[in-house]
Design a protein around this motif. Structure first.
Motif, mmCIF file in Angstrom:
data_model
loop_
_atom_site.group_PDB
_atom_site.id
_atom_site.type_symbol
_atom_site.label_atom_id
_atom_site.label_comp_id
_atom_site.label_asym_id
_atom_site.label_seq_id
_atom_site.Cartn_x
_atom_site.Cartn_y
_atom_site.Cartn_z
ATOM 1 N N GLN A 1 0.810 -1.212 0.000
ATOM 2 C CA GLN A 1 0.000 0.000 0.000
ATOM 3 C C GLN A 1 0.853 1.276 0.000
ATOM 4 O O GLN A 1 0.601 2.204 0.757
ATOM 5 C CB GLN A 1 -0.972 0.000 1.173
ATOM 6 C CG GLN A 1 -1.992 -1.111 1.091
ATOM 7 C CD GLN A 1 -2.994 -1.057 2.225
ATOM 8 O OE1 GLN A 1 -2.854 -0.323 3.180
ATOM 9 N NE2 GLN A 1 -4.034 -1.866 2.098
ATOM 10 N N ALA A 2 1.863 1.291 -0.864
ATOM 11 C CA ALA A 2 2.723 2.468 -0.998
ATOM 12 C C ALA A 2 2.813 2.862 -2.471
ATOM 13 O O ALA A 2 3.823 2.653 -3.120
ATOM 14 C CB ALA A 2 4.108 2.172 -0.432
ATOM 15 N N PRO A 3 1.739 3.452 -3.035
ATOM 16 C CA PRO A 3 1.743 3.775 -4.459
ATOM 17 C C PRO A 3 2.789 4.813 -4.850
ATOM 18 O O PRO A 3 3.214 4.854 -5.993
ATOM 19 C CB PRO A 3 0.327 4.296 -4.719
ATOM 20 C CG PRO A 3 -0.177 4.720 -3.390
ATOM 21 C CD PRO A 3 0.499 3.831 -2.385
ATOM 22 N N ARG A 4 3.236 5.620 -3.922
ATOM 23 C CA ARG A 4 4.246 6.631 -4.268
ATOM 24 C C ARG A 4 5.616 6.018 -4.510
ATOM 25 O O ARG A 4 6.477 6.644 -5.106
ATOM 26 C CB ARG A 4 4.346 7.673 -3.152
ATOM 27 C CG ARG A 4 3.141 8.561 -3.104
ATOM 28 C CD ARG A 4 3.320 9.646 -2.095
ATOM 29 N NE ARG A 4 2.117 10.460 -2.027
ATOM 30 C CZ ARG A 4 1.929 11.394 -1.152
ATOM 31 N NH1 ARG A 4 2.849 11.648 -0.248
ATOM 32 N NH2 ARG A 4 0.818 12.086 -1.164
ATOM 33 N N MET A 5 5.826 4.810 -4.044
ATOM 34 C CA MET A 5 7.111 4.155 -4.243
ATOM 35 C C MET A 5 7.359 3.851 -5.722
ATOM 36 O O MET A 5 8.481 3.810 -6.162
ATOM 37 C CB MET A 5 7.176 2.871 -3.419
ATOM 38 C CG MET A 5 8.530 2.238 -3.398
ATOM 39 S SD MET A 5 8.557 0.885 -2.228
ATOM 40 C CE MET A 5 10.229 0.346 -2.423
ATOM 41 N N ASN A 6 6.306 3.650 -6.463
ATOM 42 C CA ASN A 6 6.398 3.372 -7.889
ATOM 43 C C ASN A 6 5.502 4.366 -8.637
ATOM 44 O O ASN A 6 4.674 3.994 -9.452
ATOM 45 C CB ASN A 6 5.973 1.924 -8.159
ATOM 46 C CG ASN A 6 6.463 1.420 -9.482
ATOM 47 O OD1 ASN A 6 7.110 2.130 -10.232
ATOM 48 N ND2 ASN A 6 6.136 0.185 -9.787
ATOM 49 N N ALA A 7 5.685 5.646 -8.330
ATOM 50 C CA ALA A 7 4.774 6.698 -8.776
ATOM 51 C C ALA A 7 4.698 6.846 -10.290
ATOM 52 O O ALA A 7 3.615 7.085 -10.826
ATOM 53 C CB ALA A 7 5.175 8.028 -8.147
ATOM 54 N N ILE A 8 5.807 6.697 -10.998
ATOM 55 C CA ILE A 8 5.786 6.882 -12.448
ATOM 56 C C ILE A 8 4.907 5.824 -13.099
ATOM 57 O O ILE A 8 4.081 6.124 -13.956
ATOM 58 C CB ILE A 8 7.216 6.853 -13.023
ATOM 59 C CG1 ILE A 8 7.985 8.083 -12.533
ATOM 60 C CG2 ILE A 8 7.201 6.794 -14.537
ATOM 61 C CD1 ILE A 8 9.440 8.085 -12.896
ATOM 62 N N CYS A 9 5.045 4.584 -12.668
ATOM 63 C CA CYS A 9 4.212 3.516 -13.227
ATOM 64 C C CYS A 9 2.751 3.680 -12.818
ATOM 65 O O CYS A 9 1.854 3.495 -13.639
ATOM 66 C CB CYS A 9 4.735 2.156 -12.781
ATOM 67 S SG CYS A 9 3.913 0.790 -13.609
ATOM 68 N N GLU A 10 2.505 4.046 -11.568
ATOM 69 C CA GLU A 10 1.131 4.260 -11.110
ATOM 70 C C GLU A 10 0.459 5.367 -11.917
ATOM 71 O O GLU A 10 -0.714 5.271 -12.266
ATOM 72 C CB GLU A 10 1.104 4.615 -9.623
ATOM 73 C CG GLU A 10 1.539 3.490 -8.706
ATOM 74 C CD GLU A 10 0.543 2.343 -8.651
ATOM 75 O OE1 GLU A 10 -0.650 2.565 -8.908
ATOM 76 O OE2 GLU A 10 0.971 1.222 -8.355
ATOM 77 N N ARG A 11 1.211 6.415 -12.230
ATOM 78 C CA ARG A 11 0.647 7.510 -13.011
ATOM 79 C C ARG A 11 0.337 7.058 -14.438
ATOM 80 O O ARG A 11 -0.699 7.401 -14.996
ATOM 81 C CB ARG A 11 1.606 8.694 -13.033
ATOM 82 C CG ARG A 11 1.015 9.857 -13.775
ATOM 83 C CD ARG A 11 1.799 11.099 -13.591
ATOM 84 N NE ARG A 11 1.141 12.176 -14.312
ATOM 85 C CZ ARG A 11 1.616 13.372 -14.411
ATOM 86 N NH1 ARG A 11 2.730 13.680 -13.800
ATOM 87 N NH2 ARG A 11 0.981 14.291 -15.100
ATOM 88 N N LEU A 12 1.231 6.276 -15.029
ATOM 89 C CA LEU A 12 0.987 5.773 -16.382
ATOM 90 C C LEU A 12 -0.238 4.870 -16.409
ATOM 91 O O LEU A 12 -1.081 4.985 -17.300
ATOM 92 C CB LEU A 12 2.200 5.016 -16.919
ATOM 93 C CG LEU A 12 1.984 4.381 -18.288
ATOM 94 C CD1 LEU A 12 1.791 5.447 -19.355
ATOM 95 C CD2 LEU A 12 3.101 3.450 -18.639
ATOM 96 N N VAL A 13 -0.368 3.990 -15.449
ATOM 97 C CA VAL A 13 -1.522 3.094 -15.397
ATOM 98 C C VAL A 13 -2.807 3.917 -15.248
ATOM 99 O O VAL A 13 -3.804 3.655 -15.926
ATOM 100 C CB VAL A 13 -1.375 2.058 -14.259
ATOM 101 C CG1 VAL A 13 -2.673 1.313 -14.019
ATOM 102 C CG2 VAL A 13 -0.248 1.091 -14.578
ATOM 103 N N GLY A 14 -2.792 4.924 -14.397
ATOM 104 C CA GLY A 14 -3.952 5.794 -14.244
ATOM 105 C C GLY A 14 -4.283 6.526 -15.530
ATOM 106 O O GLY A 14 -5.453 6.645 -15.918
ATOM 107 N N THR A 15 -3.272 7.006 -16.227
ATOM 108 C CA THR A 15 -3.469 7.696 -17.500
ATOM 109 C C THR A 15 -4.057 6.749 -18.537
ATOM 110 O O THR A 15 -4.978 7.115 -19.269
ATOM 111 C CB THR A 15 -2.136 8.279 -18.004
ATOM 112 O OG1 THR A 15 -1.650 9.212 -17.044
ATOM 113 C CG2 THR A 15 -2.294 8.968 -19.342
ATOM 114 N N LEU A 16 -3.525 5.530 -18.611
ATOM 115 C CA LEU A 16 -4.058 4.556 -19.559
ATOM 116 C C LEU A 16 -5.520 4.248 -19.265
ATOM 117 O O LEU A 16 -6.330 4.127 -20.185
ATOM 118 C CB LEU A 16 -3.230 3.270 -19.532
ATOM 119 C CG LEU A 16 -1.838 3.365 -20.139
ATOM 120 C CD1 LEU A 16 -1.060 2.079 -19.885
ATOM 121 C CD2 LEU A 16 -1.894 3.684 -21.612
#
Length: 134
Positions: free
Chosen positions: A76-91
């Motif tokens: 439960q630490a989405p900021r640890m992999n923030a670039i990927c989390e942002r890309l997934v959200g964008t997709l």
């Protein structure tokens, strides 16, 4: 879908698309990435991934053979992999929420098209790249 992102350049590499991902499938996608990147694969120093059951020891071994260190993201630490989390959200927002996907091949085609737009920007009629001031 499995997506690899180069942290420095934020370049996206589409690993693959499947309805039923397994550990063997993710290992094969990692091997495909190694073949695609060629010598650049050896320059990978870290692999950040979540704690999903699809990321097996065999998956890790593909990257460790190239000298990469595997870093598992904290629970439960989405900021640890923030670039990927942002890309997934964008997709999800810009692609999946706006299109009716008709199957794996359609999703693969749409992701490939979106990947080109991410890397090169949209090509609009009459659009020309900005030039610096003189």
């Amino acid at each position: 879908m499995l997506v690899f992102i180069e942290h420095g350049s934020r370049r996206m590499h589409l690993g693959g698309v499947t309805a039923n991902p397994t550990g063997e499938w993710t290992v094969q996608q990692a091997r495909n990435l190694a073949l695609t990147l060629g010598e650049r694969f050896e320059s990978i120093r870290f692999l950040i991934c979540d704690r999903g059951s699809n990321f097996t020891a065999s998956f890790d071994a593909v990257f460790q053979a190239a000298g990469a260190r595997i870093v598992r993201s904290a629970v439960q630490a989405p900021r640890m992999n923030a670039i990927c989390e942002r890309l997934v959200g964008t997709l999800r927002r810009e692609l999946l929420d706006r299109l009716l996907i008709l199957g794996e091949s359609h999703l693969r085609a749409m992701l490939a098209e979106y990947q080109v737009q991410l890397q090169h920007g949209p090509a609009a009629p009459g659009h020309r790249p900005a030039r610096p001031r003189r």
